[in-house]
Design an enzyme around this catalytic site. Sequence first.
Site, PDB file in Angstrom:
ATOM      1  N   ARG A 146      -1.425  -7.938  12.675  1.00  0.00           N
ATOM      2  CA  ARG A 146      -2.650  -7.425  13.273  1.00  0.00           C
ATOM      3  C   ARG A 146      -3.006  -6.065  12.707  1.00  0.00           C
ATOM      4  O   ARG A 146      -2.134  -5.264  12.373  1.00  0.00           O
ATOM      5  CB  ARG A 146      -2.460  -7.299  14.784  1.00  0.00           C
ATOM      6  CG  ARG A 146      -3.709  -6.815  15.501  1.00  0.00           C
ATOM      7  CD  ARG A 146      -3.490  -6.699  16.981  1.00  0.00           C
ATOM      8  NE  ARG A 146      -2.895  -5.398  17.284  1.00  0.00           N
ATOM      9  CZ  ARG A 146      -2.579  -5.014  18.513  1.00  0.00           C
ATOM     10  NH1 ARG A 146      -2.768  -5.823  19.538  1.00  0.00           N
ATOM     11  NH2 ARG A 146      -2.062  -3.825  18.724  1.00  0.00           N
TER      12      ARG A 146
ATOM     13  N   CYS B  60      -5.828  -2.906  13.870  1.00  0.00           N
ATOM     14  CA  CYS B  60      -6.765  -2.468  14.898  1.00  0.00           C
ATOM     15  C   CYS B  60      -7.373  -1.152  14.422  1.00  0.00           C
ATOM     16  O   CYS B  60      -6.635  -0.199  14.155  1.00  0.00           O
ATOM     17  CB  CYS B  60      -6.051  -2.283  16.234  1.00  0.00           C
ATOM     18  SG  CYS B  60      -7.161  -1.823  17.580  1.00  0.00           S
TER      19      CYS B  60
END
Length: 125
Positions: free
Chosen positions: A101, A103
């Site tokens: 991930r 972000c």
Amino acid sequence: MKAIQTNNAPAAIGPYSQAIEAGDFLYISGQIPIDPATGEVVEGIEAQTKQVLANLQAILKEADLSFANAVKFTIFLNSMEDFATVNEIYGAALEEPYPARACVEVSRLPKDVLVEMDIVAYRKA
């Protein structure tokens, strides 16, 4: 390559597909918190995060996949002040092993929403 489209997620608001399947990979375009039933943006970071995840799930389902197939998420936030809230809701929607991930905080998102996410998923053999 094959385009994936479902009425259970917002229609593309530009010249792009909801998702493209290429070999064993599915690339889902960034989803914002539009309720596909109303065409309206939902309000508040909690509701927006849940709606984005629901939109992503609907596209995955159309391709006969689920969050278990996600190998990479990218989360775009209007403000890092919302990180903890988004992270909690995101984490509750997924199971280990969690996907990779990123972000990032951005200065502005389409329709001035608070969160947008995209996914790369892998069709396991």
